[in-house]
Scaffold this motif. Structure first.
Motif, mmCIF file in Angstrom:
data_model
loop_
_atom_site.group_PDB
_atom_site.id
_atom_site.type_symbol
_atom_site.label_atom_id
_atom_site.label_comp_id
_atom_site.label_asym_id
_atom_site.label_seq_id
_atom_site.Cartn_x
_atom_site.Cartn_y
_atom_site.Cartn_z
ATOM 1 N N LYS A 1 20.702 1.323 -1.005
ATOM 2 C CA LYS A 1 19.488 1.596 -1.597
ATOM 3 C C LYS A 1 18.439 2.049 -0.638
ATOM 4 O O LYS A 1 18.561 2.019 0.763
ATOM 5 N N SER A 2 17.368 2.925 -1.158
ATOM 6 C CA SER A 2 16.444 3.595 -0.219
ATOM 7 C C SER A 2 15.508 2.384 0.431
ATOM 8 O O SER A 2 15.169 1.468 0.026
ATOM 9 N N ALA A 3 15.010 3.018 1.540
ATOM 10 C CA ALA A 3 14.063 2.002 2.502
ATOM 11 C C ALA A 3 12.709 1.971 1.593
ATOM 12 O O ALA A 3 12.162 0.721 1.774
ATOM 13 N N LYS A 4 12.358 2.736 0.646
ATOM 14 C CA LYS A 4 11.112 2.470 -0.064
ATOM 15 C C LYS A 4 11.310 1.242 -1.029
ATOM 16 O O LYS A 4 10.341 0.840 -1.078
ATOM 17 N N GLU A 5 12.593 1.233 -1.369
ATOM 18 C CA GLU A 5 12.864 -0.204 -2.236
ATOM 19 C C GLU A 5 12.460 -1.227 -1.782
ATOM 20 O O GLU A 5 11.980 -2.287 -2.077
ATOM 21 N N ALA A 6 13.208 -1.494 -0.371
ATOM 22 C CA ALA A 6 12.948 -2.546 0.461
ATOM 23 C C ALA A 6 11.439 -2.701 0.841
ATOM 24 O O ALA A 6 11.028 -3.684 0.828
ATOM 25 N N GLN A 7 10.539 -1.572 1.073
ATOM 26 C CA GLN A 7 9.270 -1.644 1.617
ATOM 27 C C GLN A 7 8.670 -2.226 0.178
ATOM 28 O O GLN A 7 7.540 -3.183 0.345
ATOM 29 N N MET A 8 8.839 -1.798 -0.843
ATOM 30 C CA MET A 8 8.054 -2.380 -1.934
ATOM 31 C C MET A 8 8.326 -3.839 -2.142
ATOM 32 O O MET A 8 7.215 -4.444 -2.414
ATOM 33 N N ILE A 9 9.419 -4.373 -2.061
ATOM 34 C CA ILE A 9 9.638 -5.864 -2.230
ATOM 35 C C ILE A 9 8.772 -6.386 -1.109
ATOM 36 O O ILE A 9 8.191 -7.636 -1.387
#
Length: 287
Positions: free
Chosen positions: A190-198
């Motif tokens: 999954k994208s790094a942006k999704e991890a950042q959001m969480i």
């Protein structure tokens, strides 16, 4: 481009009604597909009229062109029967929000909607609904909210971070979220942006719980929470933690947000003033 791969890209995009970025699309594909190839596929899909492209550069969003939307808007019962039963008013509302965007009436911010609201006099919830929510939300524990939140913090971090991120189109599972928060293990597919959001949600929740005695419905709280939630997610790095000073649009919507910075400032202060007067927490949540 193989037909099954084309369908897969459209399927991924269709999961995000408000649009999705190329990183999220790429994360949903099998390994071995590079970004340049995906960009070529997306261009072909747009030329075939299967998807729409909005924005530019890093702010580009892709949305699915659903040919069935018009049919559902005209006959919402064909949609609602497979989900939950709705009253006639609900069916009409569903028809309005699922109608093709070209058929919707453009609207702007309804200033009187906020100006005319009278705290503790007007209410979006009936007395019966408020009493029911208060009953099921009662923990039967005579402790300050901050103390109780500290006790359930670990569960709160995972569950609330996951559910809040899902509302934004995040595709992490609950188990993925647990691994990320507890062990710092991001999903490599999954994208790094999704991890950042969480992780941003985690930071914001910790801030609220740990500062329970200091925060409130004020600029300090709201802008700090915004800064944490938006960290590394907005095109302009100076935007998190500040009121918007530029005009914006909402993909897939005919609603036009306030564009004048002075009005954004004025109504932000008015919202804080009114919500600070409301005594009922469930009513406050609407703001």
């Amino acid at each position: 481009m193989k037909e099954e791969r084309k369908q897969r890209v459209v399927q991924i995009i269709s999961k995000f009604p408000d649009g999705v970025g190329i990183d999220e699309i790429h994360a949903g594909l099998e390994k071995g597909v590079n970004i340049r190839t995906l960009q070529r596929w997306i261009k072909q899909l747009a030329e075939e009229g299967l998807i729409e492209i909005n924005g530019a550069a890093r702010a580009t969003r892709y949305t699915s062109v659903n040919e069935d939307v018009g049919h559902l808007a005209e006959k919402p019962e064909t949609y609602t029967k497979s989900l939950i039963p709705l009253r006639e008013a609900g069916k009409k509302a569903l028809a309005m929000v699922t109608a093709p965007i070209q058929q919707r009436l453009p609207v702007g911010y309804q200033q009187d909607f906020l100006k005319s609201y009278r705290p503790n006099i007007d209410s979006y919830l009936s007395l019966r609904e408020r009493e029911y929510l208060a009953k099921i939300g009662d923990t039967q524990i005579n402790q300050p909210a901050g103390t109780y939140a500290q006790q359930i913090l670990n569960r709160l971090l995972i569950d609330l971070s996951w559910n809040s991120s899902r509302l934004e189109g995040n595709t992490y599972s609950l188990l993925d979220t647990k691994r990320l928060i507890e062990f710092g293990e991001a999903d490599s597919e999954k994208s790094a942006k999704e991890a950042q959001m969480i992780l941003n949600h985690k930071d914001a929740i910790e801030f609220i719980v740990q500062s329970a005695d200091e925060i409130g419905y004020n600029r300090y709280t709201v802008l700090n929470v915004h800064a944490m939630l938006a960290n590394n997610l907005l095109p302009h790095p100076e935007a998190p933690g500040r009121l918007r000073s530029m005009a914006v649009g909402i993909t897939g919507s005919i609603f036009t947000p306030l564009a004048i910075p002075q009005l954004v400032e004025e109504y932000f202060d008015l919202i804080l003033e009114k919500v600070g007067q409301i005594k009922e927490p469930f009513e406050q949540s609407f703001f």
